[in-house]
Design a protein around this motif. Structure first.
Motif, PDB file in Angstrom:
ATOM      1  N   GLU A   1     100.228  71.967 115.642  1.00 15.78           N
ATOM      2  CA  GLU A   1     100.346  71.566 117.045  1.00 15.78           C
ATOM      3  C   GLU A   1      98.997  71.624 117.750  1.00 15.78           C
ATOM      4  O   GLU A   1      98.632  70.712 118.502  1.00 15.78           O
ATOM      5  N   ASP A   2      98.240  72.710 117.491  1.00 10.67           N
ATOM      6  CA  ASP A   2      96.917  72.842 118.108  1.00 10.67           C
ATOM      7  C   ASP A   2      95.976  71.744 117.610  1.00 10.67           C
ATOM      8  O   ASP A   2      95.190  71.189 118.378  1.00 10.67           O
ATOM      9  N   TRP A   3      96.055  71.435 116.327  1.00 13.00           N
ATOM     10  CA  TRP A   3      95.209  70.390 115.756  1.00 13.00           C
ATOM     11  C   TRP A   3      95.567  69.023 116.352  1.00 13.00           C
ATOM     12  O   TRP A   3      94.681  68.238 116.695  1.00 13.00           O
ATOM     13  N   ALA A   4      96.837  68.758 116.525  1.00 17.74           N
ATOM     14  CA  ALA A   4      97.271  67.489 117.112  1.00 17.74           C
ATOM     15  C   ALA A   4      96.778  67.363 118.549  1.00 17.74           C
ATOM     16  O   ALA A   4      96.331  66.289 118.977  1.00 17.74           O
ATOM     17  N   ARG A   5      96.840  68.470 119.314  1.00 20.14           N
ATOM     18  CA  ARG A   5      96.364  68.436 120.698  1.00 20.14           C
ATOM     19  C   ARG A   5      94.857  68.215 120.756  1.00 20.14           C
ATOM     20  O   ARG A   5      94.362  67.439 121.592  1.00 20.14           O
ATOM     21  N   LEU A   6      94.125  68.868 119.876  1.00 23.82           N
ATOM     22  CA  LEU A   6      92.669  68.717 119.853  1.00 23.82           C
ATOM     23  C   LEU A   6      92.273  67.289 119.509  1.00 23.82           C
ATOM     24  O   LEU A   6      91.403  66.695 120.162  1.00 23.82           O
ATOM     25  N   LYS A   7      92.931  66.715 118.519  1.00 28.14           N
ATOM     26  CA  LYS A   7      92.623  65.333 118.140  1.00 28.14           C
ATOM     27  C   LYS A   7      92.942  64.365 119.270  1.00 28.14           C
ATOM     28  O   LYS A   7      92.171  63.434 119.539  1.00 28.14           O
ATOM     29  N   ALA A   8      94.068  64.590 119.933  1.00 28.30           N
ATOM     30  CA  ALA A   8      94.473  63.698 121.022  1.00 28.30           C
ATOM     31  C   ALA A   8      93.484  63.741 122.181  1.00 28.30           C
ATOM     32  O   ALA A   8      93.290  62.742 122.883  1.00 28.30           O
ATOM     33  N   ALA A   9      92.841  64.879 122.375  1.00 24.31           N
ATOM     34  CA  ALA A   9      91.908  65.045 123.489  1.00 24.31           C
ATOM     35  C   ALA A   9      90.474  64.670 123.122  1.00 24.31           C
ATOM     36  O   ALA A   9      89.593  64.685 123.986  1.00 24.31           O
ATOM     37  N   SER A  10      90.231  64.331 121.856  1.00 25.99           N
ATOM     38  CA  SER A  10      88.862  64.097 121.384  1.00 25.99           C
ATOM     39  C   SER A  10      88.740  62.714 120.758  1.00 25.99           C
ATOM     40  O   SER A  10      89.222  62.489 119.647  1.00 25.99           O
ATOM     41  N   PRO A  11      88.067  61.764 121.429  1.00 24.96           N
ATOM     42  CA  PRO A  11      87.918  60.416 120.875  1.00 24.96           C
ATOM     43  C   PRO A  11      86.794  60.286 119.853  1.00 24.96           C
ATOM     44  O   PRO A  11      86.495  59.187 119.406  1.00 24.96           O
ATOM     45  N   VAL A  12      86.204  61.422 119.486  1.00 24.89           N
ATOM     46  CA  VAL A  12      85.087  61.410 118.530  1.00 24.89           C
ATOM     47  C   VAL A  12      85.323  62.472 117.466  1.00 24.89           C
ATOM     48  O   VAL A  12      85.793  63.568 117.759  1.00 24.89           O
ATOM     49  N   ARG A  13      85.013  62.123 116.213  1.00 24.16           N
ATOM     50  CA  ARG A  13      85.096  63.076 115.109  1.00 24.16           C
ATOM     51  C   ARG A  13      83.693  63.358 114.587  1.00 24.16           C
ATOM     52  O   ARG A  13      82.848  62.459 114.513  1.00 24.16           O
ATOM     53  N   ILE A  14      83.471  64.609 114.205  1.00 27.82           N
ATOM     54  CA  ILE A  14      82.197  65.024 113.628  1.00 27.82           C
ATOM     55  C   ILE A  14      82.427  65.508 112.203  1.00 27.82           C
ATOM     56  O   ILE A  14      83.360  66.269 111.948  1.00 27.82           O
ATOM     57  N   GLN A  15      81.562  65.075 111.316  1.00 26.52           N
ATOM     58  CA  GLN A  15      81.641  65.520 109.924  1.00 26.52           C
ATOM     59  C   GLN A  15      80.235  65.728 109.392  1.00 26.52           C
ATOM     60  O   GLN A  15      79.317  64.974 109.720  1.00 26.52           O
ATOM     61  N   TRP A  16      80.072  66.747 108.578  1.00 32.04           N
ATOM     62  CA  TRP A  16      78.781  67.033 107.954  1.00 32.04           C
ATOM     63  C   TRP A  16      78.911  66.842 106.444  1.00 32.04           C
ATOM     64  O   TRP A  16      79.771  67.449 105.812  1.00 32.04           O
ATOM     65  N   ASP A  17      78.060  66.015 105.892  1.00 31.43           N
ATOM     66  CA  ASP A  17      78.072  65.752 104.455  1.00 31.43           C
ATOM     67  C   ASP A  17      76.677  65.963 103.882  1.00 31.43           C
ATOM     68  O   ASP A  17      75.672  65.837 104.610  1.00 31.43           O
ATOM     69  N   PRO A  18      76.570  66.281 102.595  1.00 32.61           N
ATOM     70  CA  PRO A  18      75.250  66.530 102.014  1.00 32.61           C
ATOM     71  C   PRO A  18      74.289  65.357 102.224  1.00 32.61           C
ATOM     72  O   PRO A  18      74.653  64.208 101.964  1.00 32.61           O
ATOM     73  N   GLU A  19      73.102  65.672 102.729  1.00 30.85           N
ATOM     74  CA  GLU A  19      72.056  64.658 102.839  1.00 30.85           C
ATOM     75  C   GLU A  19      71.695  64.180 101.428  1.00 30.85           C
ATOM     76  O   GLU A  19      72.028  64.831 100.436  1.00 30.85           O
ATOM     77  N   ARG A  20      71.059  63.022 101.334  1.00 27.85           N
ATOM     78  CA  ARG A  20      70.747  62.405 100.044  1.00 27.85           C
ATOM     79  C   ARG A  20      69.248  62.214  99.872  1.00 27.85           C
ATOM     80  O   ARG A  20      68.517  62.036 100.852  1.00 27.85           O
ATOM     81  N   ASP A  21      68.810  62.242  98.600  1.00 24.90           N
ATOM     82  CA  ASP A  21      67.417  61.923  98.308  1.00 24.90           C
ATOM     83  C   ASP A  21      67.302  60.449  97.944  1.00 24.90           C
ATOM     84  O   ASP A  21      68.276  59.687  98.045  1.00 24.90           O
TER      85      ASP A  21
END
Length: 200
Positions: A103-123
């Motif tokens: 429920e908390d995750w659903a509320r957070l997603k509904a209130a946030s139009p942007v997603r952030i993700q961190w992935d390994p940088e590449r050489d």
């Protein structure tokens, strides 16, 4: 050797803009370059679109523009720093914290139009590095702001990508590295952008 933090925004930027990258089909790229903004159609306003400040992570995602027809054109998009800051401030992680309820995750997603993700940088060989690169997914109101308000200019860097790749293929890494965009740390006033981490 430079000690790079595990999570750090690095980008081409100046006092007014920050550069992000996206890869698209010829149809989307051609109309965007002609109009100076993404045009719907063929660009789809109702889908999440991911912007990436890291040139080499974009090369990993798009296979230097050879991965598939939908990612054959590499675009550099300079957006306003205010727009970038708004995206960070109105973001949430792309995955829930293990301690969160559904429920908390659903509320957070509904209130946030942007997603952030961190992935390994590449050489240059597109192999993962120890530090990570930020990916920013915009949807809903954030897509409208991105398309209508934030974009300052769009540049086709497909030829640059393929030239760098040709040097990597022939083993001339010095020439390849010399052509890379000069990305440097970007200081952001949005503490929650450090909260999400992508997959290894």
């Amino acid at each position: 050797m430079i000690d790079i933090p595990e999570k750090q925004i690095r980008a081409v930027h100046d006092e007014n803009t920050i550069r992000v990258y996206q890869a698209y089909s010829h149809a989307i790229a051609d109309t965007a370059l002609e109009e100076g903004r993404f045009v719907s159609p063929p660009f789809k306003m109702d889908r999440m679109t991911w912007i990436k400040p890291s040139f080499l992570w974009m090369m990993y995602r798009a296979g230097w523009g050879f991965k598939d027809a939908g990612q054959s054109r590499i675009l550099a998009i300079d957006i306003t720093r205010d727009g970038f800051a708004w995206a960070l401030e109105h973001s949430c992680p792309s995955h829930p914290d293990p301690s969160m309820s559904k429920e908390d995750w659903a509320r957070l997603k509904a209130a946030s139009p942007v997603r952030i993700q961190w992935d390994p940088e590449r050489d240059l060989h597109l192999q993962p590095l120890a530090h990570r690169s930020i990916q920013i997914g915009v949807h809903g109101d954030a897509v409208r702001r991105y398309v209508d308000d934030w974009i300052v200019r769009i540049t086709d860097v497909t030829s640059l990508a393929k030239t760098i790749f040709s040097h990597v293929e022939t083993g001339d890494l010095a020439k390849a590295e010399a052509l890379l965009p000069a990305e440097r740390p970007y200081v952001a006033d949005a503490p929650k952008w450090t909260a999400s981490q992508g997959t290894p």
